[in-house]
Design a protein around this motif. Sequence first.
Motif, PDB file in Angstrom:
ATOM      1  N   THR A  89      59.166  27.939   6.798  1.00 52.94           N
ATOM      2  CA  THR A  89      58.118  27.736   5.798  1.00 52.94           C
ATOM      3  C   THR A  89      57.153  26.644   6.234  1.00 52.94           C
ATOM      4  O   THR A  89      55.928  26.767   6.053  1.00 52.94           O
ATOM      5  CB  THR A  89      58.738  27.378   4.437  1.00 52.94           C
ATOM      6  OG1 THR A  89      59.686  28.389   4.062  1.00 52.94           O
ATOM      7  CG2 THR A  89      57.672  27.275   3.363  1.00 52.94           C
ATOM      8  N   VAL A 106      51.366  38.187   6.200  1.00 53.61           N
ATOM      9  CA  VAL A 106      52.325  39.063   5.530  1.00 53.61           C
ATOM     10  C   VAL A 106      52.372  40.431   6.211  1.00 53.61           C
ATOM     11  O   VAL A 106      53.456  40.997   6.415  1.00 53.61           O
ATOM     12  CB  VAL A 106      51.958  39.208   4.037  1.00 53.61           C
ATOM     13  CG1 VAL A 106      52.801  40.296   3.376  1.00 53.61           C
ATOM     14  CG2 VAL A 106      52.149  37.886   3.306  1.00 53.61           C
ATOM     15  N   ASN A 110      55.854  41.663   8.296  1.00 57.21           N
ATOM     16  CA  ASN A 110      56.566  42.828   7.786  1.00 57.21           C
ATOM     17  C   ASN A 110      56.461  44.023   8.720  1.00 57.21           C
ATOM     18  O   ASN A 110      57.394  44.841   8.793  1.00 57.21           O
ATOM     19  CB  ASN A 110      56.033  43.198   6.403  1.00 57.21           C
ATOM     20  CG  ASN A 110      56.545  42.277   5.310  1.00 57.21           C
ATOM     21  OD1 ASN A 110      57.663  42.426   4.826  1.00 57.21           O
ATOM     22  ND2 ASN A 110      55.732  41.306   4.930  1.00 57.21           N
ATOM     23  N   VAL A 152      57.049  42.972  -1.713  1.00 60.22           N
ATOM     24  CA  VAL A 152      56.285  42.599  -0.517  1.00 60.22           C
ATOM     25  C   VAL A 152      54.804  42.426  -0.849  1.00 60.22           C
ATOM     26  O   VAL A 152      54.242  41.336  -0.693  1.00 60.22           O
ATOM     27  CB  VAL A 152      56.463  43.662   0.598  1.00 60.22           C
ATOM     28  CG1 VAL A 152      55.632  43.287   1.828  1.00 60.22           C
ATOM     29  CG2 VAL A 152      57.939  43.779   0.983  1.00 60.22           C
ATOM     30  N   GLN A 156      55.183  38.569  -1.994  1.00 61.41           N
ATOM     31  CA  GLN A 156      54.982  37.814  -0.756  1.00 61.41           C
ATOM     32  C   GLN A 156      53.544  37.329  -0.607  1.00 61.41           C
ATOM     33  O   GLN A 156      53.310  36.199  -0.151  1.00 61.41           O
ATOM     34  CB  GLN A 156      55.383  38.665   0.448  1.00 61.41           C
ATOM     35  CG  GLN A 156      56.880  38.835   0.596  1.00 61.41           C
ATOM     36  CD  GLN A 156      57.262  39.436   1.937  1.00 61.41           C
ATOM     37  OE1 GLN A 156      56.488  39.409   2.897  1.00 61.41           O
ATOM     38  NE2 GLN A 156      58.457  39.987   2.011  1.00 61.41           N
ATOM     39  N   ASN A 157      52.592  38.141  -0.987  1.00 61.78           N
ATOM     40  CA  ASN A 157      51.197  37.691  -0.886  1.00 61.78           C
ATOM     41  C   ASN A 157      50.919  36.549  -1.858  1.00 61.78           C
ATOM     42  O   ASN A 157      50.215  35.592  -1.513  1.00 61.78           O
ATOM     43  CB  ASN A 157      50.247  38.864  -1.143  1.00 61.78           C
ATOM     44  CG  ASN A 157      50.090  39.758   0.076  1.00 61.78           C
ATOM     45  OD1 ASN A 157      49.413  39.405   1.042  1.00 61.78           O
ATOM     46  ND2 ASN A 157      50.718  40.921   0.034  1.00 61.78           N
ATOM     47  N   PHE A 160      52.653  33.357  -0.220  1.00 59.73           N
ATOM     48  CA  PHE A 160      52.024  32.764   0.967  1.00 59.73           C
ATOM     49  C   PHE A 160      50.610  32.257   0.666  1.00 59.73           C
ATOM     50  O   PHE A 160      50.174  31.288   1.282  1.00 59.73           O
ATOM     51  CB  PHE A 160      52.011  33.772   2.116  1.00 59.73           C
ATOM     52  CG  PHE A 160      53.335  33.877   2.815  1.00 59.73           C
ATOM     53  CD1 PHE A 160      53.768  32.865   3.653  1.00 59.73           C
ATOM     54  CD2 PHE A 160      54.154  34.980   2.631  1.00 59.73           C
ATOM     55  CE1 PHE A 160      54.997  32.932   4.299  1.00 59.73           C
ATOM     56  CE2 PHE A 160      55.379  35.065   3.264  1.00 59.73           C
ATOM     57  CZ  PHE A 160      55.809  34.048   4.099  1.00 59.73           C
ATOM     58  N   THR A 299      60.539  47.617   3.189  1.00 63.77           N
ATOM     59  CA  THR A 299      59.726  46.793   4.080  1.00 63.77           C
ATOM     60  C   THR A 299      58.615  47.617   4.716  1.00 63.77           C
ATOM     61  O   THR A 299      57.469  47.164   4.847  1.00 63.77           O
ATOM     62  CB  THR A 299      60.602  46.165   5.176  1.00 63.77           C
ATOM     63  OG1 THR A 299      61.650  45.395   4.566  1.00 63.77           O
ATOM     64  CG2 THR A 299      59.784  45.238   6.062  1.00 63.77           C
ATOM     65  N   SER A 306      50.534  46.285   1.992  1.00 65.57           N
ATOM     66  CA  SER A 306      49.936  44.979   2.282  1.00 65.57           C
ATOM     67  C   SER A 306      48.779  45.090   3.261  1.00 65.57           C
ATOM     68  O   SER A 306      47.815  44.317   3.191  1.00 65.57           O
ATOM     69  CB  SER A 306      51.002  44.024   2.845  1.00 65.57           C
ATOM     70  OG  SER A 306      52.024  43.794   1.901  1.00 65.57           O
ATOM     71  N   THR A 334      59.612  34.567  12.135  1.00 68.54           N
ATOM     72  CA  THR A 334      59.769  34.919  10.724  1.00 68.54           C
ATOM     73  C   THR A 334      60.233  36.362  10.565  1.00 68.54           C
ATOM     74  O   THR A 334      61.122  36.659   9.749  1.00 68.54           O
ATOM     75  CB  THR A 334      58.447  34.711   9.965  1.00 68.54           C
ATOM     76  OG1 THR A 334      58.026  33.349  10.106  1.00 68.54           O
ATOM     77  CG2 THR A 334      58.608  35.029   8.491  1.00 68.54           C
ATOM     78  N   SER A 338      63.929  37.002   9.022  1.00 67.14           N
ATOM     79  CA  SER A 338      63.959  37.563   7.667  1.00 67.14           C
ATOM     80  C   SER A 338      64.539  38.968   7.636  1.00 67.14           C
ATOM     81  O   SER A 338      65.290  39.313   6.715  1.00 67.14           O
ATOM     82  CB  SER A 338      62.547  37.577   7.071  1.00 67.14           C
ATOM     83  OG  SER A 338      62.018  36.274   6.999  1.00 67.14           O
TER      84      SER A 338
END
Length: 435
Positions: A89, A106, A110, A152, A156-157, A160, A299, A306, A334, A338
């Motif tokens: 992070t 992102v 992914n 996601v 996630q957006n 971040f 994912t 995304s 990452t 992840s």
Amino acid sequence: MRGTPLELLIPLQVASYLSEELPSNFFSPFSFKKSDVSIILIKGKLNRSAKNARKKKGEREGMRETTGGGLKAAAGAMVLVEGCIVVLTIMASTAMARGMSPFVFVVYTNALGSILLVPYSYFYDKDDYRSEEPFLTLRFLLRVFLLGLIGVTIAQNLAFVGLSYSSPIVACGMANQIPALSFILAIFLRTTKFDWKKPSSQARLIGTLISFMGAITLTLYKGPSIKNHRSPSLALRTAAVVVAPPPQRLLVFSSIHENWVLGCVLFASASFVLCTWNIVQVGTIKMCPKVMKIITFYTLFGTIQSAVLALFMERDLDAWRLELNFELLIIILTAFFSSVIRSSVQIWCTRMKGPYFVPIFKPFGIPYASTFGCLLFADTFHYGSMMGAFICGIGYYTVLWGQIKDEELQKLERGKISSIDDQKAPLLQDQDSRV
């Protein structure tokens, strides 16, 4: 078939139940209108079944003792995982401080994660794919599409983008809001019963209030920085502040384009979205117990969704350009961590130690981030942020304790009901046999 986290939520009471003594009137002649020879044969079969059940119970207890020795290994693995999450992070915060778009970050992480997960998921569940069940169904695809959209594309957006406006300590603190938000959501959806008289319900309510208090503190009060702890600046942070970037710094803890309140709100929104994601995930695991298959497909769908969002938000092609630099390194690390490492460790620990073992370690990221902030980023790390995050952690554990106690009470109640039903069953059999 491999076990899943959801399967571990189901209490394994079959062996212990079979090993208990049966009711004395179970073999009553009123229950079985057969000859004495038939009754003896039935008794012999059930006695052998009881012996086999006791044998299996002993084997299970021996396995439990063996896995008990793996407590240190599982705990050490989870502590390392939480530490790696904080480090990654901080590195992601640094990449965004250097100009990388969170939306592009992102998509790339992914996308690479999907590429890694496809072969890994196949070898992970290789034995299960030999079954005659269809590999893909429309219902499954709709489920993973929704999981990708919620977990996601949205969550996630939001997270971040929030990180680009705040710091990793906010990520650690706001992530601990999920149990409190889930409790509130469950009350509104009427999926949980709230009893004021039960200590477990009281603990969940008190923990929720503590969590919200920590989130408010984390959002509105930063306090003095660690390095300049004598500074009288204790004002509330309500407006965007632009701070000049520190010269020649390898890593960045707090955003150089800081909007603290907005970053906290975005992180809180991501936590709430993840609460709804957990609800959808539970239903998906019931339908398809192959966890790695679910992770792979949601994912993949999340990457596509995304990418569409990022193309709309980042129309400058330079924002998509990658070079052999720090940004590419953090994307690779990452994605690999992840998609492969964290998922495998969490599934392994859940199978070995139960469904509540992994969540216990979630607040460990707060002392990690606080230690890094105090030692390496003392000029941009603040006492108020650290205090608010620790309050969030206290609320997290309080809610989790109440939830565990609630489930224990529910199991006891179900056990009492089943025992009462078992005692009534021979009486019903007697009545049927007399008729």
